[in-house]
Design an enzyme around this catalytic site. Structure first.
Site, short mmCIF file in Angstrom:
data_model
loop_
_atom_site.label_atom_id
_atom_site.label_comp_id
_atom_site.label_asym_id
_atom_site.label_seq_id
_atom_site.Cartn_x
_atom_site.Cartn_y
_atom_site.Cartn_z
N HIS A 22 0.35 -7.23 13.56
CA HIS A 22 -0.23 -6.58 14.75
C HIS A 22 0.93 -6.15 15.66
CE1 HIS A 22 -2.53 -5.85 18.32
NE2 HIS A 22 -3.63 -6.45 17.90
N HIS A 55 0.29 -5.37 2.79
CA HIS A 55 1.12 -4.59 3.71
C HIS A 55 2.55 -5.13 3.74
CE1 HIS A 55 -2.68 -2.96 5.36
NE2 HIS A 55 -3.13 -4.16 5.03
N ARG A 72 -6.25 1.24 3.85
CA ARG A 72 -5.09 1.68 3.07
C ARG A 72 -4.70 0.66 2.00
NH1 ARG A 72 -3.58 0.28 8.26
NH2 ARG A 72 -1.69 -0.99 8.60
N GLU A 91 -1.77 -6.17 8.00
CA GLU A 91 -0.41 -5.89 8.48
C GLU A 91 -0.16 -6.64 9.78
OE1 GLU A 91 2.60 -5.50 8.41
OE2 GLU A 91 2.90 -3.40 7.85
N HIS A 96 0.82 -1.21 0.00
CA HIS A 96 0.00 0.00 0.00
C HIS A 96 0.85 1.26 0.00
CE1 HIS A 96 0.62 1.32 4.17
NE2 HIS A 96 0.53 0.05 4.53
N ARG A 108 10.89 -4.55 16.15
CA ARG A 108 10.53 -4.27 14.76
C ARG A 108 11.13 -5.26 13.77
NH1 ARG A 108 11.58 1.63 12.74
NH2 ARG A 108 10.27 0.81 11.05
#
Length: 237
Positions: free
Chosen positions: A89, A179, A60, A87, A9, A114
């Site tokens: 969570h 995503h 998105r 995406e 996206h 991350r």
């Protein structure tokens, strides 16, 4: 042989604000809309005509796919939406500014949350602003309260096996508008990317990744349609 295009996206409002978005349903910015339309132009230039488009239940991704199809002149393509293409969570990080979170918890810890393959962020507290259990889109679903890339893959793979792979094996081309992490999970599946390398695979926003597949859905070739801003392509191991 079937072709698959993965389309990440375009820029969302929370991308612009540098916030952990995850499952929060934010819309595209004007720049994100332009990226989606450009993706559609590239799809048309490549002569790609998908039999179906899969996307998540998040705005998105849906709007990116819709704008791309419109720009490509492919508005009659059927669309299938499913939460398993959402995406990743981000748990308790959801909604937080990334830079401020790094200041609070330390850059090393945030990098682990991350970018590690199997270490999830802290779980999202129930009853808060971003508690998704009351969202009707997830009614009756066993939804997570946090995810790593590994657990994102764990929910994407059954959907791939049951819904997407059969379409490709039947010979139809497929577009997936989703995503960064759900597409990363699909790349890992297709290219058998090692756990310690998949977190470094970055799919650019709005730049369609075309993957040619054989009858067993093994990649035979891959390219970004906008070669001028392409990331390093994954290679099958």
């Amino acid at each position: 042989m079937p072709r698959l295009i993965l389309l990440r996206h375009g820029q969302s409002q929370w991308n612009l604000e540098n916030r952990f978005t995850g499952w929060v349903d934010v819309d595209l910015t004007a720049e994100g809309e332009a990226q989606a339309r450009r993706g559609g132009e590239l799809i048309a230039e490549a002569g790609f005509k998908p039999a179906v488009m899969f996307t998540s239940v998040l705005t998105r991704a849906q709007r990116t796919g819709a704008l791309a199809l419109q720009s490509a002149g492919l508005t009659d393509v059927p669309v299938i939406e499913d939460w398993r293409l959402n995406e990743r969570h981000y748990g308790g990080l959801t909604g937080l500014n990334k830079a401020e979170t790094a200041q609070k918890h330390g850059e090393d810890q945030v990098k682990i949350w991350r970018r590690s393959y199997d270490v999830p962020p802290p779980p999202l507290a129930s009853g808060g602003e971003f508690d998704f259990n009351a969202d009707p889109r997830y009614a009756g679903k066993a939804i997570p309260d946090t995810e790593s890339l590994k657990t994102t893959l764990d929910r994407v793979k059954p959907y791939w096996d049951a819904e997407i792979a059969p379409r490709l094996k039947a010979g139809g081309d497929v577009l997936i508008a989703a995503h960064g992490n759900s597409l990363r999970a699909i790349v890992k599946l297709l290219f058998n990317v090692p756990d310690d390398q998949i977190v470094g695979v970055e799919i650019p926003t709005g730049n369609p990744l075309e993957i040619d597949l054989d009858a067993d859905l093994k990649p035979t070739a891959a390219r970004y349609l906008d070669a001028a801003r392409a990331e390093t392509l994954p290679t099958a191991s």
